[in-house]
Write a protein that holds these residues in place. Structure first.
Motif, PDB file in Angstrom:
ATOM      1  N   SER A 139       0.825   0.288  -5.140  1.00 54.49           N
ATOM      2  CA  SER A 139      -0.205  -0.420  -4.380  1.00 54.49           C
ATOM      3  C   SER A 139      -0.712  -1.603  -5.212  1.00 54.49           C
ATOM      4  N   GLN A 185       8.584   4.443   2.465  1.00 52.17           N
ATOM      5  CA  GLN A 185       7.310   4.856   3.044  1.00 52.17           C
ATOM      6  C   GLN A 185       6.217   3.948   2.504  1.00 52.17           C
ATOM      7  N   GLY A 186       5.196   3.714   3.316  1.00 52.68           N
ATOM      8  CA  GLY A 186       4.118   2.845   2.888  1.00 52.68           C
ATOM      9  C   GLY A 186       4.090   1.560   3.691  1.00 52.68           C
ATOM     10  N   ASN A 245       4.196   5.538  -5.205  1.00 51.77           N
ATOM     11  CA  ASN A 245       2.781   5.184  -4.982  1.00 51.77           C
ATOM     12  C   ASN A 245       2.424   3.786  -5.486  1.00 51.77           C
ATOM     13  N   GLU A 300       0.829  -1.203   0.000  1.00 45.77           N
ATOM     14  CA  GLU A 300       0.000   0.000   0.000  1.00 45.77           C
ATOM     15  C   GLU A 300       0.865   1.256   0.000  1.00 45.77           C
ATOM     16  N   ASN A 301       0.673   2.091  -1.016  1.00 44.23           N
ATOM     17  CA  ASN A 301       1.293   3.423  -1.102  1.00 44.23           C
ATOM     18  C   ASN A 301       2.798   3.379  -0.823  1.00 44.23           C
ATOM     19  N   LEU A 302       3.484   2.464  -1.483  1.00 45.41           N
ATOM     20  CA  LEU A 302       4.927   2.313  -1.283  1.00 45.41           C
ATOM     21  C   LEU A 302       5.689   3.374  -2.077  1.00 45.41           C
ATOM     22  N   ASN A 303       6.521   4.130  -1.379  1.00 43.55           N
ATOM     23  CA  ASN A 303       7.372   5.138  -2.002  1.00 43.55           C
ATOM     24  C   ASN A 303       8.791   4.951  -1.485  1.00 43.55           C
TER      25      ASN A 303
END
Length: 247
Positions: free
Chosen positions: A26, A60-61, A24, A10-13
């Motif tokens: 997902s 992040q994510g 982003n 989910e929303n991996l940056n």
């Protein structure tokens, strides 16, 4: 079980300085699926795999895995130069479950034999890995990855160093394992044609995820977007897709 999610991102940056490697990302993968991950060099495929297997820090994510992960990395010439037999190479995959300072017992060696039989190279048990062909070596490394009894197996360009006949045979083996031991597969590959033949779904990645579709739904335009300006070099994948859409 259909619809049973084994991997969720989910929303991996992820960035290095000002260079954004992943943006982003997902997606979900269900148990029992065989998913191919494709994209050009520098698209972030290996970085995404590192995040999933827990080797990437600072992203992040969220990455959620509901099951044990097995990992088959890219071929490593150093490993092939090491003076070790096929049997002992596969046994190394048991270390993680046994813990340090524990010796292999009869049950362990039986499991090694069963794994070698499962991947079709039992007759190579006493051979040094340095003399194996590319296809034989990859099957041995697959057996080692399966030694931990994973529920999801992640493969990073497993076709590297294998001839065309060997690639087809290896992909057939993966699909057999998917059915026999209910294995979920996520595979990074550059071989577009074989990916479309072998996989249930395709993820197209170029820093961001451009599509996550069934093999029947991915269009030539999907590939053109992620591989441009090198799309015309992918003749095999393009021709394969045109044939699929003509049926």
């Amino acid at each position: 079980m259909p619809g049973d999610v084994i991997l969720r991102v989910e929303n991996l940056n992820y960035s290095i300085g000002r260079n954004q490697i992943l943006k982003n990302i997902s997606f979900e993968i269900n148990r029992g699926e065989f998913v191919g991950l494709i994209g050009p060099n520098g698209a972030g495929k290996s970085t995404l795999i590192r995040a999933i297997i827990g080797e990437l820090e600072g992203f992040q994510g969220k990455v959620e895995v509901k099951g044990k992960i097995g990992y088959l990395p890219q071929q490593n010439n150093f490993e092939r130069d090491f003076p070790i037999t096929v049997r002992d190479t596969v046994a190394m995959g048991l270390y993680k479950n046994k813990g340090p300072f524990k010796f292999f017992n009869k049950a362990d060696w039986k499991k090694v034999r069963n794994l070698l039989e499962m991947v079709g190279v039992a007759e190579l048990s006493d051979r040094r890995i340095g003399v194996l062909s590319g296809g034989e070596y990859q099957r041995v490394m697959l057996a080692r990855a399966l030694a931990t009894d994973p529920e999801i197996l992640i493969l990073d360009e497993p076709e590297a160093g294998i001839d065309e006949m060997g690639k087809t045979s290896f992909y057939k083996l993966l699909n057999e394992l998917k059915k026999e031991i209910e294995l979920t597969l996520l595979m990074v590959s550059h071989d577009i044609g074989l990916v479309f033949d072998a996989c249930d779904r395709i993820m197209c990645l170029n820093k961001t995820l451009h599509c996550h579709k069934s093999t029947q739904e991915v269009s030539p335009e999907d590939l053109r977007v992620i591989f441009s300006p090198d799309f015309d070099l992918l003749i095999r994948g393009k021709d394969h897709l045109h044939k699929e859409h003509e049926l």
